[in-house]
Design an enzyme around this catalytic site. Structure first.
Site, short mmCIF file in Angstrom:
data_model
loop_
_atom_site.label_atom_id
_atom_site.label_comp_id
_atom_site.label_asym_id
_atom_site.label_seq_id
_atom_site.Cartn_x
_atom_site.Cartn_y
_atom_site.Cartn_z
CG ASN A 113 -1.79 -0.89 1.11
OD1 ASN A 113 -1.98 -1.78 0.00
ND2 ASN A 113 -2.73 -0.55 2.06
CG HIS A 159 -20.31 34.45 -30.53
ND1 HIS A 159 -21.46 34.50 -29.57
CD2 HIS A 159 -20.20 36.68 -30.25
CE1 HIS A 159 -21.38 35.97 -28.15
NE2 HIS A 159 -20.86 36.30 -28.78
CB SER A 280 -10.78 10.41 -49.52
OG SER A 280 -11.69 9.94 -49.60
CE LYS A 286 -12.22 14.69 -48.51
NZ LYS A 286 -12.72 15.98 -47.93
CD GLU A 293 -11.03 15.26 -39.44
OE1 GLU A 293 -12.08 15.42 -39.42
OE2 GLU A 293 -9.79 14.82 -40.37
N1 ARG Z 1 -1.75 -3.73 -6.51
C1 ARG Z 1 -1.64 -2.98 -5.97
C2 ARG Z 1 -2.43 -1.22 -5.81
O1 ARG Z 1 -2.12 -0.82 -7.35
C3 ARG Z 1 -0.68 -2.29 -5.16
C4 ARG Z 1 -1.29 -2.54 -3.40
C5 ARG Z 1 -2.20 -4.25 -3.26
N2 ARG Z 1 -2.19 -4.18 -1.50
C6 ARG Z 1 -2.82 -4.70 -0.78
N3 ARG Z 1 -2.75 -4.44 0.20
N4 ARG Z 1 -4.22 -5.36 -2.00
O2 ARG Z 1 -3.61 -0.58 -5.96
#
Ligand code: ARG
Length: 462
Positions: A113, A159, A280, A286, A293
């Site tokens: 995390n 406009h 085209s 063209k 685009e």
């Molecule tokens: N692949 C996860 C993400 O991108 C990483 C963290 C995952 N953590 C967990 N506790 N499952 O967020």
């Protein structure tokens, strides 16, 4: 039922459904974070050694192993196995396979995390610099083109109706201003991105003596985050980055739209180089502005990413949720699209010619000098609202007679306002008008030259 084979899933029984493996994996997307994952891990390992949580020799083995893995990935020799879910686990597993027990210690005091939050921030910091460099190149292309047209006049539109005359340079520099704000927005975004979440662990930090300032310093972060719960949940910076991309795309789409219109037969203001046109399959004559685009259309892709990013963040309960894994798809998509569009826009801008002959041939159409005439009357003492009415009537009269304002005789003009004198003709005609703009930042040749001097100086420092 037997335990799972993956070391971090011993709590679970049996192997996951193949559908689950495919569904939860992010390796196919986040493998592009590998360099950042590796530098982040090296910094973490060095800190672990500094804190005597691992030995110096273990650190050396970890570092050497991670560098080898980085080389293998760079050279396409690394075997990505989606059962490892993401780039973090894939690299850690490869490290353990390579160096054994020391590798098992890398994840001490760390969670995926805080690891993924760190990786994204490192990636984004670099990506911001790349986008800023591309914006600068685009700005330079525009300033260069503008410098060729400080005296050439074109209609300014409101406009999409002819409004007042402007010099082409100031029209072009209006984009330089937009891209400058995009540049500044990215710079501001970077200051929020450049904060280290590493050491926040899964949500609550660690009972081990993790030195967060050491890893932050090694990784060039300007500070550490000060709330572990927020640090692992926060992706505001992702939404902000995608928003910054979305505004770049918006600006590019306006440019694209202008030049698609300007390159049409009806306008004929610009000629987009053949290298940026397609033809085209049916109509042999063209020359289509497809590249422009597509720049215009890809804006929609970036807006989609912004909406996705904001929606992913909505109503998530506090803490890390796997929802956050989906952030990468959108930050990558937005920045990839914008990056390529910026390259294309710079190439097109460097190769586009304004057809000044065609533009000036029709400058006397659309009463571009009407406002100038009203201001002339103000200078002669007529209240503006009255002057506005007089010129409105004059324009209607001209339309009936199929004449331009400058084609009216002094006597005809005097019938509308006795104060009009011979010098009125110096205030009529698009070319005369632009030379009379005196306000700062106006669309005349003097202001254009000052703006170009400013931008040349400003951009040469980048
Ligand atoms: N692949 C996860 C993400 O991108 C990483 C963290 C995952 N953590 C967990 N506790 N499952 O967020």
């Amino acid at each position: 039922m037997a335990e799972r084979t993956k070391s971090w899933e011993k709590r679970l029984s049996g192997e996951p459904d193949e559908l689950t493996v495919d569904f939860v994996e992010s390796l196919s997307v986040d493998r592009r974070l590998y360099k950042y994952d590796i530098v982040g891990s090296i910094a973490h390992a060095q800190m672990l050694a500094e804190q005597n949580l691992i030995s110096k020799s273990e650190f050396k083995a970890i570092k050497a192993g991670l560098i080898e893995i980085g080389d293998e990935i760079a050279q396409g020799r690394f075997k990505f196995d989606k059962r490892y879910e993401d780039i973090h686990m894939a690299i850690e597993a490869a490290l353990i396979a390579k160096i054994g027990q020391a590798g098992e210690k890398l994840h001490t005091g760390r969670s995926r995390n805080d690891q993924v939050a760190t990786d994204i921030r490192l990636w984004m910091r670099d990506q911001i610099e790349i986008l800023q460099a591309k914006l600068t190149l685009l700005q330079k292309a525009f300033v260069e083109l503008a410098a060729e047209h400080t005296e050439d006049v074109m209609p300014g539109y409101t406009h999409l109706q002819r409004a007042q005359p402007v010099v082409i340079a100031v029209y072009l520099l209006s984009f330089v201003e937009q891209f400058e704000r995009d540049f500044i927005r990215l710079k501001n975004c970077r200051s929020l991105v450049n904060i280290s979440p590493l050491g926040s662990g899964a949500i609550a930090g660690s009972t081990l003596p993790i030195d967060r300032k050491s890893t932050a310093g090694q990784l060039g972060f300007s500070d550490i985050s000060y709330n572990s719960i927020d640090a692992v949940s926060d992706r505001d910076f992702c939404a902000e980055f995608v928003f910054d991309c979305a505004l770049i795309a918006a600006h590019l789409s306006r440019l694209a739209e202008d030049w698609i219109i300007y390159s049409s037969n009806e306008f004929g203001f610009v000629r987009i180089d053949d290298r940026y046109c397609t033809s085209s399959s049916m109509m042999p004559q063209k020359r289509n502005p497809d590249v422009l685009e597509l720049i215009r259309a890809k804006t929609g892709v970036v807006y989609g990413s912004l909406m996705a990013m904001l929606t992913i963040l909505k109503s998530q309960p506090t803490g890390y949720n796997r929802d956050l894994q989906e952030d990468k798809t959108h930050i990558f998509a937005a920045s990839d699209v914008v990056s390529r569009s910026l390259d294309m826009a710079a190439a097109i801008a460097s190769n586009t010619k304004f057809d000044t002959g065609k533009i000036s041939a029709r400058l006397d159409e659309g009463f571009l000098d009407a406002t100038s005439l009203a201001e002339y009357l103000v200078k002669k003492g007529v209240p503006f609202r009255e002057a506005h009415g007089i010129v409105g009537s004059l324009v209607a009269d001209c339309e009936r007679q199929n004449k331009k304002l400058a084609q009216l005789s002094l006597d005809e003009l005097k019938k509308y306002a006795a104060r009009i004198e011979q010098d009125v003709y110096e205030h009529l005609g698009a070319k005369n008008v632009v030379c009379r703009y005196i306000t700062e930042g106006a669309a005349g040749p003097d202001q254009a030259k000052r703006q170009i001097t400013y931008w040349n100086k400003q951009l040469s420092q980048r």
